[in-house]
Every structure is written in structure tokens, then in C-alpha cells.
Design a protein around this motif. Sequence first.
Motif, PDB file in Angstrom:
ATOM      1  N   LYS A 443       0.611  -1.578  -0.097  1.00  0.00           N
ATOM      2  CA  LYS A 443       0.090  -0.688   0.128  1.00  0.00           C
ATOM      3  C   LYS A 443       0.741   1.603  -0.213  1.00  0.00           C
ATOM      4  O   LYS A 443       1.076   1.549   1.431  1.00  0.00           O
ATOM      5  CB  LYS A 443      -0.862  -0.078   1.383  1.00  0.00           C
ATOM      6  CG  LYS A 443      -1.869  -1.539   0.899  1.00  0.00           C
ATOM      7  CD  LYS A 443      -2.163  -1.311   2.059  1.00  0.00           C
ATOM      8  CE  LYS A 443      -3.347  -2.476   2.099  1.00  0.00           C
ATOM      9  NZ  LYS A 443      -4.717  -2.578   3.167  1.00  0.00           N
ATOM     10  N   PRO A 480      -5.385   4.182  -7.241  1.00  0.00           N
ATOM     11  CA  PRO A 480      -4.527   3.789  -6.328  1.00  0.00           C
ATOM     12  C   PRO A 480      -4.970   2.314  -6.484  1.00  0.00           C
ATOM     13  O   PRO A 480      -6.190   1.854  -6.779  1.00  0.00           O
ATOM     14  CB  PRO A 480      -4.752   4.109  -5.038  1.00  0.00           C
ATOM     15  CG  PRO A 480      -6.288   5.504  -5.723  1.00  0.00           C
ATOM     16  CD  PRO A 480      -5.567   5.826  -7.129  1.00  0.00           C
ATOM     17  N   PHE A 481      -4.694   1.237  -5.365  1.00  0.00           N
ATOM     18  CA  PHE A 481      -4.770  -0.207  -5.297  1.00  0.00           C
ATOM     19  C   PHE A 481      -6.199  -0.403  -4.521  1.00  0.00           C
ATOM     20  O   PHE A 481      -7.067   0.910  -4.124  1.00  0.00           O
ATOM     21  CB  PHE A 481      -3.680  -0.854  -4.370  1.00  0.00           C
ATOM     22  CG  PHE A 481      -4.345  -0.440  -2.936  1.00  0.00           C
ATOM     23  CD1 PHE A 481      -4.709  -1.408  -1.438  1.00  0.00           C
ATOM     24  CD2 PHE A 481      -3.586   0.513  -2.311  1.00  0.00           C
ATOM     25  CE1 PHE A 481      -5.315  -0.997  -0.807  1.00  0.00           C
ATOM     26  CE2 PHE A 481      -3.611   1.233  -0.950  1.00  0.00           C
ATOM     27  CZ  PHE A 481      -4.242   0.548  -0.225  1.00  0.00           C
ATOM     28  N   LEU A 482      -6.810  -1.273  -4.634  1.00  0.00           N
ATOM     29  CA  LEU A 482      -8.216  -1.525  -4.295  1.00  0.00           C
ATOM     30  C   LEU A 482      -8.349  -2.848  -3.807  1.00  0.00           C
ATOM     31  O   LEU A 482      -7.505  -3.748  -4.627  1.00  0.00           O
ATOM     32  CB  LEU A 482      -9.516  -1.642  -5.407  1.00  0.00           C
ATOM     33  CG  LEU A 482     -11.191  -1.295  -5.102  1.00  0.00           C
ATOM     34  CD1 LEU A 482     -10.933  -0.587  -3.681  1.00  0.00           C
ATOM     35  CD2 LEU A 482     -11.765  -1.243  -5.749  1.00  0.00           C
ATOM     36  N   GLU A 483      -8.291  -3.301  -2.750  1.00  0.00           N
ATOM     37  CA  GLU A 483      -7.877  -4.294  -2.229  1.00  0.00           C
ATOM     38  C   GLU A 483      -8.858  -5.784  -2.597  1.00  0.00           C
ATOM     39  O   GLU A 483     -10.379  -5.919  -3.238  1.00  0.00           O
ATOM     40  CB  GLU A 483      -8.246  -4.853  -0.389  1.00  0.00           C
ATOM     41  CG  GLU A 483      -7.828  -4.051   0.568  1.00  0.00           C
ATOM     42  CD  GLU A 483      -8.029  -3.301   1.294  1.00  0.00           C
ATOM     43  OE1 GLU A 483      -9.256  -2.535   1.551  1.00  0.00           O
ATOM     44  OE2 GLU A 483      -7.197  -2.557   2.477  1.00  0.00           O
ATOM     45  N   ARG A 484      -7.987  -6.249  -2.909  1.00  0.00           N
ATOM     46  CA  ARG A 484      -8.757  -8.439  -3.906  1.00  0.00           C
ATOM     47  C   ARG A 484      -9.222  -7.479  -5.258  1.00  0.00           C
ATOM     48  O   ARG A 484      -9.457  -8.374  -5.671  1.00  0.00           O
ATOM     49  CB  ARG A 484      -9.924  -8.255  -2.969  1.00  0.00           C
ATOM     50  CG  ARG A 484      -8.558  -9.238  -1.673  1.00  0.00           C
ATOM     51  CD  ARG A 484      -9.619  -9.870  -0.802  1.00  0.00           C
ATOM     52  NE  ARG A 484      -8.635 -10.279   0.235  1.00  0.00           N
ATOM     53  CZ  ARG A 484      -8.322  -9.721   1.074  1.00  0.00           C
ATOM     54  NH1 ARG A 484      -9.288  -8.585   1.364  1.00  0.00           N
ATOM     55  NH2 ARG A 484      -7.327 -10.110   2.378  1.00  0.00           N
ATOM     56  N   ARG A 486      -7.676  -5.241  -7.688  1.00  0.00           N
ATOM     57  CA  ARG A 486      -6.725  -4.262  -8.450  1.00  0.00           C
ATOM     58  C   ARG A 486      -5.191  -3.827  -7.790  1.00  0.00           C
ATOM     59  O   ARG A 486      -6.033  -3.295  -6.272  1.00  0.00           O
ATOM     60  CB  ARG A 486      -6.693  -3.461  -9.331  1.00  0.00           C
ATOM     61  CG  ARG A 486      -7.908  -2.242  -8.493  1.00  0.00           C
ATOM     62  CD  ARG A 486      -7.980  -0.931  -9.612  1.00  0.00           C
ATOM     63  NE  ARG A 486      -8.512   0.976  -9.128  1.00  0.00           N
ATOM     64  CZ  ARG A 486      -9.039   1.754  -8.576  1.00  0.00           C
ATOM     65  NH1 ARG A 486     -10.135   1.103  -8.855  1.00  0.00           N
ATOM     66  NH2 ARG A 486      -8.773   2.063  -8.080  1.00  0.00           N
TER      67      ARG A 486
END
Lengths: 647, 405
Positions: A443, A480-484, A486
Motif C-alpha cells: 500500500k 490507487p489499489f483496491l483490496e483484492r 486491482r
Amino acid sequence: MILLLPKIHILAVCVLCHVSNCAAASSSSYSEHLDLTPLPRNNLLASFNFEVYSDPAAENGFRNDGQLFWAHYGLFPRSVGQIVQSTHTHELHLRFTQGWWDAEEWGLLPHNGKYAGGSGVEVWAWIAGESDTQAENRWYELVNGLSGLFCASLNFVDSTRTTPNPISFRPDSNMRSSFLSYPGSGENNTASSDLHLYHGSLPRETVCTENLTPFLKLLPCKGRAGISSLLDGHRIFDSKWQSMALDFVPICDPDSGCRLHMTQKVDVVLDVQRSLQRQHSPIPHPPPTEELQCDRSKPYHSESICFPLPSPEVVDWKLSDIFGLKIKSSCLVDQTCENEASSSSVCTHITPAWRLSREDGTVVSSTPSNACFSLHDSNEFDLFFSTANSTSVSQNDQPPVYIQRSMTGRGQQNGGIQTIIYNPSMTDSVSLIYLESLPWYMKPYIHTMVATLSSADSAPPASPSTSLEQEVIKRTLYRPFLERVRGTYLELKLEVPPESRLTLSYDFDKTLLYLAEYPPDANRGFDVPPGILTVLTKGADGNISYTYALRTSSLLLSLPTPDFSMPYNVIILTSTVMALAFGTVYNILVRRFVYEDDLGEHTPLLQRIKQRIRARFVKQKTPAGSNKSGKVKERTDAEDRGRDKKT
Amino acid sequence: MDSRTWAVVLAAAVLRLSLSSLFPVLHSVLGQHVEVTTSMTSFKQLKEGLHLYEIGISPYDGGVYHQAPIFLLLFKFLGKFGSTAPNSLVINGLYIFADVLTSYFLCAISKSPSLANTDQLASWVIASIYLFNPLVITTNITRSTAVLSNAAMIGSIAYACYNRNLLSAMFLALASHMNIYTVYLVPPFLLLWTSRKGSGMASGAMYLLLYVALSAGLAAIGYFMTGSMQYLSATYGSLLFFEDLTPNMGLWWYFFMEMFDFFRPLFTYIFHLYSLIYVLPITFRLHNYPLIAITCIVGITTLSKSYPELGDLGVYVSLLTLSRFIFANVRYILVATLVIIHALVLAPSFYHLWIYLGSGNANFFYAITLVYTIGLTIIVTDTLRATLVIEFTGGKDPSKAVVQT
């Protein structure tokens, strides 16, 4: 400004020109080509290049829905062709890479890095689709198909490992060409707006012989004849660096229409000494004293003390020593073509210090140091290399930029990423695109990104300032990432001044995963895909072209792990604590209060327990029942009755 | 507030200011402690969200930022007055103000007419129990946004004690916007209003209406700020589905980490139900003692919420000090205090053993979270029992032993 096309390329281009001329008459065409370049420290770069063209689309049919459809592939492998067609893929690039390219020793990557992937497997493709979802589903179809075809875990390229539409890649084909149009579509072709680029990488994938075998199966001679017969998994994967590339690009020109073009390349850096040693002694053992090559300049050098030279200078080897095999005849498939010679050839790039000879003893004069041999007979082909000075190798150009990425920090809670980009040029600044796609369990904090610039003579880095960041970082693309769902996507457009070192650093947090999400060897760590650096060059006509590409090494991220043997224990213990709290609160809330005095005769708890135990014990001991035990029982019964009454 | 209280407040403010300016490293050191700050309140994540918001990327389109949109608005506004670095003057001012405000509200509650006939500690004692609580100071130094949401929560209680309908509803709406678990306080608040003599039901309904309207207003602010309702899933949704497994002092993280995929939705539901199930029974059973009902609900939420932090314990302890009269009847306060101190000392060391040294594993820290929960359970149940005993005995004749049947 920086990049000169390496010699390898010029020749390859010539072969291509020839093929296309020659193939105009024929339906499909195939050419293969091997370049051998000795590198410093007794390494050998072998670049295998296979190109195949399908029959022109004009000779093929169209499907009802208007989609281009090939009925006759010719020499083009049908297996790839069908996957690509059914998933509406317009351009496909697949890379299998292992090892590390030593840019400081070996210079530019072969083919300017165009065909070199990051470690593991890398795939990117332009896919047609009316919507994002449709194109994305086709992309997953494509990678699943390729996964089966190449025995690679490409089916694990899911949304968390896919980067949509990075600007680091540009299509090789002209997408606005007639490839996408079909009879009746008119001139207004907007199809390219419906093309979606997806990039996925599997840094952990071990590239091995099970990927090479299907790779060779796609060739017309299937690795049994021609230069591809040299590709033996035992030798190719026992290398310092190797990269297998498969590129599928449609080629369209107004005269002959569209054809499918597939390039397969295998670039491999072999350690010559290691290969030779393997040849005569498969089990490694120290060389005998008389074979030792000592550094005689050392003051302590004597009969008994030897400082070994890093690599022997007098070397003498042949192609079959290195690859374990000779080239078996030629893969002449294009029989209709008159001048078959250039469709199958071996070229060397050596300095005059080297002596090149054929099997029959004929010495090949090597001027201007590039000797090419065409394979056009059915004989076996071998080549002898010898030199008195193996350090004399053809000078490879310095890469326009060096990159190094590493992880900082300690512990498994958080850390940082530091990327150092070095521009060695004295005069020119270099503009770059740097792409980083991180897995979601990393993260990053983009607000902690700091860019520092230092000159090459390792001066202390200047203090970070916003103006500097604006000067160096021209553009930031971030998602930004997104849990599970991307991963993080970060793409930076940078401008590194001459002779300076740009350091980019930022913090990230590590996270815990669900038990089932950990791989079997969770404590090994998780691989972070390599960063991709693309060098941009502005041409004289103002067009920006992507001239060089290179990858950082992949990183190993160690995440905190749970105790994998604990699921039941944790469920039981946590539930117990929760039940304890709930039970107590419930008890307190629902039960009535009374004064203890109102309970009547009160026996202290300890005494009551004692009495009960004694009662039971005595009862069991004398089943008939003694006078004493009967009394106790009576008493406890009376006590129980009394309590019942009160409640 | 009297001069002593002012002295306490001043000393606390100076302490906080000097801690953050003399030891600026404290913020980053303490900020790394998972016991003190969670992903729902982390200042670093707030800064990241603010940065994304300022460069035009929706902070809620991703798993980075889980906090309420109002924080973005607040910190963006504060950014106009100076740097929003964790040790800057503006941020120091805000957090000191929030803590001082909380202690002011606590003192106000103790002086409120509804508690007039109970034995209360002096204001300066109440203020110093809050302001010099190491847990509270630590939370303040880490700049956890729980400091702000707790201030709002205590504010709503204080205004409720003074019959200030609108202000109480406003603070409650704000607090539940920042920390959704504060919604659990709505039933005791309604009880508080409806039990008033005269227009009971009407004022209760009025309060509920105000609260819902203000909450909707805050939600609308979030919508207009980010342009979509996506923030709901990023803030409350991530809390609801418990997707971030970063360790904390609660029961959730290790349980859901180890839980089999198939049962995860079921247990997520059960855990939420577990934290919710206490609210109504406690409210009804303690209808004579609304403040204690609120305190107990705060305590139980602290042990059953998905991302608890030590600051919550600090607030709970301070709320407990307002109900001094029950302390005559508590039985296990010493045991519970020792258990909690034990957990507080061992938690950072076991975490260090696991994460940094690798000589311990996750079970060490997990065991300590269990101990901590048990300690909290003892305190909550003990105070609950003490209250009910007092209700039963009417506060007289404490020498007579009381049992439950």
C-alpha cells in the motif's frame, strides 16, 4: 541522439526486406536468423530470431459479423492464430525472461530492449472491445488460452495483476490501417478507439523447458531443423540471462493487404566457460594446477600461489560445445522463393582478434568482422571460435539510462521503495516513462514520494524541493489499489538531466492476507513486478518515438504471516472470549438481585462444594449407603429445595 | 471551570506541544504502532487521501483512504493556514483544542443538573484523568482522527445532559459520520429524551429527526465533495466487510485471517451482530442511568468493534470517572486494571517480536489482544453489575451483600 541501431538490427532488417519482396509471389513466408556476439568475460550473446507471415487476408474469408477471419494460415501457427482471432486481439506481446542483464558490462539490451521482458512472464495486448468489460473479458480469455498453450501460469493474470492502458507501450502496427476495416465499412474507421491495452506480469513465474517446448512447436520445423535445433532447454536455461519473446502484429500495406506477422525471439547470454566445463566434466571440480590461469602481476604470485584470472583470455570453442548440438540442416520451408539463402542464416559479430573457422577447417576471413553463413543445405553446421584475447569484443553502445530499484526499511509492517535512475550522458538529458504496477497488498503512500537529484560524482543529494519535483517529474499517472480487486498503477513521465542520478522514493505499508491467499511457501515472500522504463526520443519531425526499454529487477516483499496451523484454535479461543463477555453481560442484565440474607441459611461456597464432593465420594464408596452419607445427601437436597423455593 | 482546571488544561496543552516539538520523531514512531492507530483513523492515510483529493484523484476510488469526507474538508481548510505536517502548529493546535474540548465536555457532564445529586469528582481531577491519560496523549501524538470523533461524541453527551437538543444531535451526527460505531449511542440518547418529563415522546422524535437530517446533511457534503456515493463503500463499507486485516487490539483481524473463506460472510455478520446486540438490552436495563448505559455501550463497542484503538479505552475510562458512585460496588477493578496494564505492556513487545525480530509469531500478539479483551470485559461487566446493585439497593446499606439469582 543516443541510440544507434545496433548492427544486429541492420542485418535483420535486410533479411526482412528480402523476405517481403520474395514472398510477394508466395502465400506465406518464414525466415530464421541467429546472431552470435561474444560479450566481455567470456560470455556469448546468442540471438535467435524467427519470423513468420501468414497468407494475406485477401486470400481469406470474412465471417458474417465482418470480423477478419483467416481460413488459411499457411506457415503461421494455427494455435496462436485461433486464440488471437477468437479474443479479438489485434496485437500480442509475450515475454518469458529469466536472469539479469548486466548493462554496465554488456551495454545495450538486444534489439534495444524491445524484446526483453521483466523477470518472469510478461504479456501485453491490444484487444478490441465495445466496452471496457467486454475487452477485459476477452483479455482474460486470451491469457487463459495462452496459459494452456505455453504451459505458463498466465491464467493467474487476473484483475489484480492487470494494468489497463499504460502509456509505456505503443502498438507496433498501425492500428488505423486497413486491418480493422472490412468491405463495406467505409473510410471512417474509428475502430482504434475501441482498442484496449492490457498489461500483465507474473514475476514469480519460473521460465523453464516446459515453456520452451511449446514455443518451438510454433515454428514450422518445430525445433527439429534449422537454427532452432540448437535450442536445448538444458543449455538455454543454464544461462546468465535469457528472454523468449513472441510478438504477434498485423502488417498491412495497401498493395498486398493485411497479413499476420509473428516474431519469435530467443536471446540468451551464455557463460562460455561454464558451458565448456559442462561439456567435458558434468560434475564440477577444481581444474588441475597446470590448467590454472594465474594473474602474474600479483606480487605474491609464485609456483605455489596463484591468483586466478577472472576469465581465461585464450579461448577456443565451437558452437556445438556451447549448445551441445550442431545445427541440423536448414529449415527451408519457403521453397518457391528463389533466393533461399537469407531466410535461414547465422551471423557473428566479432573483432579481428577472433578467428572463425568452419568444420572442414576453412578459415573465414572476418572483415568487416561480421560474417554471415546461410544454411541452405542439409548438412550439419558448426562454427569454431578461437582467440588469444577474449576480452576483445565488439564494442556495444552504452545504454541511455541505468536503473536500479530496491526496497528500504526493516520489519514486516512497512517499508519503502527507492528507484535510482542514472543518465550517463554528458550532454543530453533523457526523457523517460517509468511504469510501476504494484500488487494490492503493497500500500504505497504517494504523498511521501520524494525526488532527489544528484550529480554523478556521488555528491550528497540535494534537499528535496517541490520545484525540483516539478522539474523532473513532468507528469504523474496514478491509480490507487483496491483490496483484492486491482493493484497500484503508477506511471511517471520523467526528465533526467545529463550526468545525474535521480532518486525516487516513497513509503508503503504491508498488509496481512487471508490464510488461503498465502502461497505454500509464504515466508519466501511475494514478488513485486519489475518497473518498466521506456526512453523517449524526439525525432527531427517532432514525433516522439520509444527508442529503448528496460526493466528493473523484480523485488521480493516479505509480508507478515499468521500461524498457518491455527484456524481452529483461533476460532475456538476468540469465540470463547466473546461468549464469556456475552454470557456475563447477559447474566447480569437478566437475573434478579436479592439480599444474600434473604436466601436463608447460607453455607460458604467452598464448604458447599466440599460437602457435595464428599457426598458423592462416600456414596460411591459404600453403595449401600451409610448413616452419615444419607444425612449429607438429605441436607443438600433440602438446601436445593430451599433455593428453588426462593427463586 | 475553576482556576485549577485551567491550570490542568494549560499544563496538558504545554505537555502536548512540547512532546511534539521537542520529540518530532514521536509521531512517526508511535504512528507505527498498530495498537494506537488503525487504518480507520491513521493520520498518514488521511494525508494520503488529502494529497489525492488535492491532485484531483478521488481518494475513495481505492483502498487507501477509509475516513470520512469531512476530514478532507477540514484538513484542506486548515492547509490554508499553514502546513498540515503532523508536528506543525496548525495540526498541534487542532489536536490540542480537540483534547481540551473533550476534557471541557467531560467536566461539563459532571456538573450537569442530571448528575447534581450524585457524588462527583472535582473538575480538575476529571480533566486531568482525561488529559494526562497516557493512552489519550499517545493517541493525540499519533494524530489519530479518533481524537476528533471522540471529542464530538463526548460533546453530544454533554449537550444531551444540558437538554440542548440541536447541539447534541449535531455533535452525534458528526461523531457517527466520523466513526460509524457512535450510531450505537442513538438508542440511549433517545431514551434520555423520551424519559424527560413533559413532552417525552415529542422531544425524542424531534431528536431522532434532527439526527437523521444532520447525518443526511453530512452525507450530502460527502457526496458533493467527491461527486459520487463511492465514499460510502470506501469508508463504512470497508469497515463493514472488514477487508483490511492490519493487526489491532481487537478480536477481528486474526479471526478473519484464519477463517475459512466459505464461512467469512457468516462470521462477519455474527461479529457485527455481536457488537450491536448489547445496545438495546443495556439501554433498557439501565434506563435509570442513561450516562452509565452510554458508558457501558462505549466500553462494549471498544472491545467488539472491528478496528479498535487504545484511545477508545482512554475515553471509556474518562467516562467511567463520571460515575463515581458505582465504584463503591465494583469488585474486580484491581484485577482488571492489572490485566489491562499487562496487555498494554506486552502488546508492543510481542508485536515487535513478531514483526521486526521474527522470533515470535502472530499468536503472541493475538494472545495479548485476547487478554486485553478479557480485561475490558471484566471492567464492563463489573461496572454494569455495580450499577444494577446500586439500583437494587437504592444506594443505601452497602454493607448488605447482594447476589443474583
